[in-house]
Design an enzyme around this catalytic site. Structure first.
Site, PDB file in Angstrom:
ATOM      1  N   HIS A 150      11.293   6.762  -6.291  1.00 56.15           N
ATOM      2  CA  HIS A 150      12.648   6.199  -6.351  1.00 56.15           C
ATOM      3  C   HIS A 150      12.998   5.867  -7.789  1.00 56.15           C
ATOM      4  O   HIS A 150      12.155   5.923  -8.671  1.00 56.15           O
ATOM      5  CB  HIS A 150      12.814   5.005  -5.411  1.00 56.15           C
TER       6      HIS A 150
ATOM      7  N   HIS B  52      13.971   3.208  -9.572  1.00 55.93           N
ATOM      8  CA  HIS B  52      13.804   1.952 -10.323  1.00 55.93           C
ATOM      9  C   HIS B  52      12.982   2.161 -11.597  1.00 55.93           C
ATOM     10  O   HIS B  52      12.007   2.910 -11.611  1.00 55.93           O
ATOM     11  CB  HIS B  52      13.157   0.879  -9.437  1.00 55.93           C
TER      12      HIS B  52
ATOM     13  N   ASP C  74      10.795   0.493 -13.128  1.00 56.37           N
ATOM     14  CA  ASP C  74       9.342   0.275 -13.121  1.00 56.37           C
ATOM     15  C   ASP C  74       8.584   1.416 -12.424  1.00 56.37           C
ATOM     16  O   ASP C  74       7.370   1.342 -12.270  1.00 56.37           O
ATOM     17  CB  ASP C  74       8.992  -1.079 -12.489  1.00 56.37           C
ATOM     18  N   HIS C  75       9.293   2.458 -12.012  1.00 58.48           N
ATOM     19  CA  HIS C  75       8.659   3.638 -11.406  1.00 58.48           C
ATOM     20  C   HIS C  75       8.920   4.920 -12.199  1.00 58.48           C
ATOM     21  O   HIS C  75       8.282   5.935 -11.935  1.00 58.48           O
ATOM     22  CB  HIS C  75       9.110   3.799  -9.945  1.00 58.48           C
TER      23      HIS C  75
ATOM     24  N   HIS D 283      15.137   0.293   0.457  1.00 51.59           N
ATOM     25  CA  HIS D 283      14.906  -0.342  -0.845  1.00 51.59           C
ATOM     26  C   HIS D 283      15.861   0.268  -1.864  1.00 51.59           C
ATOM     27  O   HIS D 283      16.576  -0.435  -2.575  1.00 51.59           O
ATOM     28  CB  HIS D 283      13.446  -0.127  -1.227  1.00 51.59           C
TER      29      HIS D 283
ATOM     30  N   ASP E 157       7.704   1.445  -2.785  1.00 51.19           N
ATOM     31  CA  ASP E 157       8.294   0.133  -2.500  1.00 51.19           C
ATOM     32  C   ASP E 157       8.944   0.063  -1.120  1.00 51.19           C
ATOM     33  O   ASP E 157       9.837  -0.760  -0.891  1.00 51.19           O
ATOM     34  CB  ASP E 157       9.326  -0.235  -3.576  1.00 51.19           C
TER      35      ASP E 157
ATOM     36  N   HIS F  55       3.151  -1.904  -5.565  1.00 49.79           N
ATOM     37  CA  HIS F  55       2.926  -3.207  -6.202  1.00 49.79           C
ATOM     38  C   HIS F  55       1.785  -3.993  -5.559  1.00 49.79           C
ATOM     39  O   HIS F  55       1.522  -3.861  -4.360  1.00 49.79           O
ATOM     40  CB  HIS F  55       4.192  -4.077  -6.115  1.00 49.79           C
TER      41      HIS F  55
HETATM   42 FE    FE Z   1       8.889  -1.309  -7.857  1.00 48.90          FE
HETATM   43 ZN    ZN Z   2      11.517  -0.461  -6.592  1.00 52.55          ZN
END
Ligand code: FE
Ligand code: ZN
Length: 255
Positions: free
Chosen positions: A56, A58, A60-61, A114, A133, A171
């Protein structure tokens, strides 16, 4: 055929995951949370990064998508539903698509909620799924873009995978998730025992992931919307599964 899997910490609480098919000599990074830890792990293992499988959009990915692509010339696979928000995409995939990673078939499972385009990657022959996530150990992702009904559908798809499927998540949130889970189903002895084990692992600085579908179905409140004790506690004895899920998600958001 052997699939090697390496999980390690990135950023503060993200997981980096590398998968490697020894015979085909191909290596994929599941998402690209942070450049240096991924580079270091590849060097330690002597693996050459050939692809990134994005779940996805985001930050942080996908933060290291372009830096890893520059360093290794790897190709990037990403969900069709949100590819425009993801840097460096070479191939888009959607629900039901399959492709080969080395000699392993990878199945794409769309798990919106998400984010609207979120996908999971499932390798049936290796009995492993990378769910980022959507599903966490004892938890699930926040419903940022979709609806609770949508997220419930997505979790149901994952819960339908074989019980012995190993699950890698995005996570390390398990200890906080356990505290919340115990407020929803304190009478679940397996959950109580698991929470103690999680405290022990975290006390030793060790990861609590991966998990399995069987473990999550036994202990994760978000997959236990049919449990009579949970329904009773929430006062939702006759509600739909999605409504019970939505109530648990709401309580977690305010926990
Ligand atoms: Fe994440
Ligand atoms: Zn995420």
């Amino acid at each position: 055929m052997v699939l090697k899997i390496e999980q390690f910490t990135c950023r503060s609480d993200n997981f980096g995951v590398l998968i490697h098919d020894t015979e085909a000599n191909v290596t994929a990074s599941i998402d690209a949370p942070e450049f240096q830890p991924i580079v270091d792990k590849l060097a330690e293992l002597g693996w050459d990064l050939t692809e990134i499988l994005v779940t996805h959009h985001h930050e942080d990915h996908v933060e290291a998508n372009l830096t890893l692509k520059t360093a290794y010339g790897c190709s990037i696979t990403a969900p069709a539903g949100e590819a425009s928000k993801i840097p460096g995409v070479d191939r888009t995939v959607k629900q039901g698509d399959t492709f080969l990673f080395g000699s392993f078939e990878v199945q794409v499972i769309e798990t919106p909620g998400h984010t609207l385009g979120h996908i999971a990657y499932y390798l049936p022959a290796a009995r492993v799924a990378f769910v980022a996530d959507t599903l966490f150990a004892l938890g699930c992702g926040r419903v940022f873009e979709g609806t609770p009904e949508m997220m419930w559908e997505s979790l149901s798809k994952l819960a339908a995978l074989p019980d012995d499927t190993t699950i890698y998540c995005g996570h390390e949130y398990t200890q906080a998730n356990a505290k919340f889970a115990l407020t929803i189903e304190p009478e679940n002895a397996e959950l109580v025992a698991r929470a103690a084990e999680i405290d022990r692992l975290r006390g030793e600085g060790r990861p609590t992931l991966p998990t399995t579908i069987a473990i999550e179905k036994a202990t994760n409140p978000f997959l236990r919307v049919d449990a009579p004790a949970i329904r009773k506690r929430l006062g939702l004895e006759d509600a739909s599964q999605a409504a019970v899920f939505a109530e648990i998600r709401k309580r977690k958001d305010n926990f």
